[in-house]
Design a protein around this motif. Structure first.
Motif, mmCIF file in Angstrom:
data_model
loop_
_atom_site.group_PDB
_atom_site.id
_atom_site.type_symbol
_atom_site.label_atom_id
_atom_site.label_comp_id
_atom_site.label_asym_id
_atom_site.label_seq_id
_atom_site.Cartn_x
_atom_site.Cartn_y
_atom_site.Cartn_z
ATOM 1 N N UNK A 77 10.600 7.678 1.086
ATOM 2 C CA UNK A 77 12.098 7.680 1.111
ATOM 3 C C UNK A 77 12.243 7.293 -0.385
ATOM 4 N N UNK A 78 12.807 8.372 -1.238
ATOM 5 C CA UNK A 78 12.915 8.109 -2.685
ATOM 6 C C UNK A 78 14.070 7.072 -2.957
ATOM 7 N N UNK A 79 14.013 5.867 -2.776
ATOM 8 C CA UNK A 79 14.879 4.972 -3.064
ATOM 9 C C UNK A 79 14.275 3.564 -3.153
ATOM 10 N N UNK A 80 14.846 2.623 -4.151
ATOM 11 C CA UNK A 80 14.165 1.559 -4.471
ATOM 12 C C UNK A 80 13.770 0.614 -3.182
ATOM 13 N N UNK A 81 15.090 0.046 -2.485
ATOM 14 C CA UNK A 81 14.559 -0.842 -1.490
ATOM 15 C C UNK A 81 13.684 -0.292 -0.359
ATOM 16 N N UNK A 82 14.093 0.943 0.254
ATOM 17 C CA UNK A 82 13.195 1.372 1.247
ATOM 18 C C UNK A 82 11.756 1.472 0.761
ATOM 19 N N UNK A 83 11.602 2.207 -0.537
ATOM 20 C CA UNK A 83 10.347 2.055 -1.104
ATOM 21 C C UNK A 83 9.329 1.044 -1.160
ATOM 22 N N UNK A 343 -13.647 -7.919 -11.784
ATOM 23 C CA UNK A 343 -13.291 -8.098 -10.165
ATOM 24 C C UNK A 343 -11.936 -8.166 -9.991
ATOM 25 N N UNK A 344 -11.089 -7.466 -10.759
ATOM 26 C CA UNK A 344 -9.823 -7.191 -10.197
ATOM 27 C C UNK A 344 -9.436 -5.812 -10.381
ATOM 28 N N UNK A 345 -8.662 -5.454 -9.216
ATOM 29 C CA UNK A 345 -8.160 -4.287 -8.800
ATOM 30 C C UNK A 345 -6.564 -4.291 -9.381
ATOM 31 N N UNK A 346 -6.567 -3.220 -10.579
ATOM 32 C CA UNK A 346 -5.160 -3.165 -11.014
ATOM 33 C C UNK A 346 -4.542 -1.742 -10.608
ATOM 34 N N UNK A 347 -3.487 -1.843 -10.234
ATOM 35 C CA UNK A 347 -2.557 -1.005 -9.563
ATOM 36 C C UNK A 347 -1.404 -0.546 -10.558
ATOM 37 N N UNK A 348 -1.152 0.644 -11.088
ATOM 38 C CA UNK A 348 0.301 0.814 -11.593
ATOM 39 C C UNK A 348 1.061 1.977 -10.691
ATOM 40 N N UNK A 349 2.136 1.642 -10.455
ATOM 41 C CA UNK A 349 3.039 2.823 -9.615
ATOM 42 C C UNK A 349 4.525 2.395 -10.083
ATOM 43 N N UNK A 350 5.328 3.280 -9.638
ATOM 44 C CA UNK A 350 6.715 3.022 -9.359
ATOM 45 C C UNK A 350 7.217 3.153 -8.222
ATOM 46 N N UNK A 351 8.452 2.560 -8.107
ATOM 47 C CA UNK A 351 9.005 2.706 -6.560
ATOM 48 C C UNK A 351 9.468 4.002 -6.203
ATOM 49 N N UNK A 352 9.720 5.000 -7.227
ATOM 50 C CA UNK A 352 9.682 6.453 -6.798
ATOM 51 C C UNK A 352 9.692 7.148 -8.084
ATOM 52 N N UNK A 353 9.722 8.537 -7.908
ATOM 53 C CA UNK A 353 9.905 9.379 -9.233
ATOM 54 C C UNK A 353 11.169 9.323 -9.686
#
Ligand code: SGN
Ligand code: CA
Length: 534
Positions: A77-83, A343-353
């Motif tokens: 669902x491409x919206x901040x809160x829901x994502x 020993x660290x998992x690094x994730x980069x993402x955005x709340x949507x496109x």
């Protein structure tokens, strides 16, 4: 290709040599979960787009170089809160209940950071929360969040003891808070989960002073469908997120009223600028003055003005991305310098496109590619081979089960996603999903995007809009990647569409979504239902 930007950081060896003695060897990995707000994959150079070749993100790309780039990463669902609620719970919107912004999220709901905390992890959150006033009760040991959407300059920051403005630039403030916590506040003997959630590059796209001129005057390639007429796509025609029609010329594009003027054109939310210090404001607007004066002096046609606005939008948006990339670089450097990168998992993402001018748009919400997809890059040395490209379709429901598994915890039955560890080597198990489900709800709302749900397979997409616009849309993404030709009425695709409807029904059943009209409900009925609800 854009691969020239993917060089190894050069100073690795001397930095490690100068590092302090290794910290206690932990068996459970640390997690650094970095999320920006509205960061289009087209603006991440590891995804190799025309725009990002000109405006590269070398630090974010380091994650893909050392780990995996997810080529088919989608939101539900491409919206901040829901994502964000989806990422915390591993559930689709209709299950966690936060279907649209402005609702109040129930912080006491199960979420993965609390589960990790209960198992001995230290958890900290810095930056945007936006699910309600604060994350009080959500289970974080430490938190400092931006108020609401967050302001770029001198933002109000909410902490357990109250709220106050912090002077500086939001992206840098959130980074400083995170590094300070890593360095001085956490207990080095326990594993940690650190969530760094930036405001940028969300509207109103205000770069740091140091980046204001970075792309000013750069000519970005204009999307071929910038002047889309939306033929055959009624919901696309009815939106209010067009760059040349719906952006505020002052608030968003920082256009002034005339040559020599310092006064902004339409600017309904003055506080973004009024909260700047006099010096910040002076530096900000003098950097833009020559460009604004030239624009005001030129006698532009409507079309040229639309193109000018695209370039101004790109320079501001990508200017904010530059600070996010700096931030990622600082965090990665810190982990390497302190011997914690292994020993660290690094994730980069955005709340949507986000749209960067495709269809003439900014914002998101639609199930079309640019907002359905979201960047996802993960490094985990020893567990993900450097330079991996994962093509299996993944969704933001998959993050929570992934973190549980990597932290060695049992799965939570309410989770609807799957652990991404199964696709870390890009050889998914036979029963990995083949298609993804999407459902957007927020209408009426900002930008007037109608509610819709749909299915995307590797090649096709079927969308059902419902409410005051009732329509099916079908796209062959191979023949029509820009989604300009809705072929729902083409007799040649009739059986394909029937098959997709069946898949869609299956997905709605599997995820227990009975919100919105049923797949087999006729369009007329859906419209009557929508009227009844009002
Ligand atoms: C604000 C923006 C909108 C945006 C929503 C949701 N307007 O209201 O353009 O769609 O946020 O964004 S603004 O001019 O006030 O910034 S989201 O990322 O939080 O979902
Ligand atoms: Ca967002």
């Amino acid at each position: 290709t854009g691969c020239t930007t993917l060089e190894q950081p050069t100073a690795a060896a001397p930095v490690i040599a100068a590092a302090p003695a290794p910290l206690v060897q932990q068996s459970r990995p640390n997690i650094v979960f970095i999320m920006s707000d509205d960061h289009a994959y087209q603006a991440v150079s590891a995804y190799e787009s025309d725009v990002s070749r000109i405006a590269p993100t070398p630090n974010i790309d380091r994650i893909a170089q050392r780990g995996a780039l997810f080529e088919n990463s989608y939101v539900t669902n491409s919206l901040c809160g829901p994502s964000r609620a989806t990422m915390l719970t591993g559930q689709f919107s209709h299950m966690h209940g936060f279907t649209r912004n402005g609702q109040k999220y129930d912080n006491s709901r199960w979420n993965w950071p609390r589960a990790l905390g209960q198992s001995g992890y230290q958890t900290a959150l810095f930056g945007k929360w936006h699910l309600n006033y604060s994350p009080e009760g959500a289970g974080f040991d430490t938190w400092k969040v931006l108020d609401d959407q967050g302001k770029y300059y001198n933002p109000d920051v909410i902490t357990p003891t109250g709220r106050s403005a912090v002077e500086g630039y939001a992206t840098d403030i959130v980074t400083d808070q995170s590094l300070h916590w890593l360095e001085q506040e956490r207990d080095p003997d326990r594993p940690f989960a650190l969530l760094i959630h930036h405001k940028a590059p969300h509207r109103n796209f205000m770069p740091a002073i140091r980046h204001l001129q970075k792309y000013l005057g750069t000519e970005f390639p204009v999307p071929t469908n910038y002047f889309d007429h939306y033929d055959g796509r009624r919901a696309a025609d009815a939106q209010e997120m067009n760059i040349y029609r719906d952006m505020f010329e002052g608030h968003d594009l920082k256009m002034t009223t005339g040559v020599g003027s310092k006064e902004l054109r339409e600017n309904p939310w003055k506080n973004d600028f009024e909260r700047m210090t006099p010096q910040q404001r002076a530096e900000y607007f003098s950097a833009l003055q020559p460009s604004n004066d030239a624009m005001n002096a030129a006698d532009m046609s409507e079309r040229d003005m639309a193109l000018w606005k695209y370039q101004r939008y790109m320079s501001e948006y990508l200017g904010t991305v530059a600070a996010v990339d700096d931030s990622v670089g600082r965090v990665l450097d810190w982990l390497e310098t302190n011997g914690l990168d292994e020993n660290t998992i690094v994730v980069y993402t955005s709340d949507q496109g986000f749209y960067l001018g495709e269809h003439g748009w900014f914002d998101k919400r639609f199930m079309y590619e640019e907002s359905l997809r979201t960047p996802l890059l993960i490094q985990y040395p020893g567990h993900i081979a450097p330079g991996t490209r994962v093509t299996a379709p993944v969704q933001n429901v998959d993050y929570a089960p992934t973190f549980l598994e990597l932290a060695g915890l049992a799965q939570q039955p309410s989770i609807q996603g799957r652990t991404l560890r199964e696709v870390f080597d890009n050889s998914p198990p036979a029963d990995w999903r083949e298609d993804i489900y999407y459902h957007y709800y927020e209408y009426p709302g900002f930008h007037a995007v109608r509610a819709h749900y749909g299915v995307r397979t590797e090649r096709y997409k079927l969308i059902r809009f419902y409410g005051d616009i009732n329509a099916w849309e079908f796209y062959d993404l191979q023949a029509d990647p820009a989604e300009m030709h809705n072929r729902i009425d083409d007799p040649k695709v009739r059986s394909l569409v029937a098959d997709l409807k069946q898949r869609l029904e299956g997905l709605r059943a599997r995820y227990q979504d009975d919100s919105g009209p049923a797949v087999d409900a006729p369009l007329a009925l859906a419209s009557a239902m929508a009227k009844g609800r009002r």
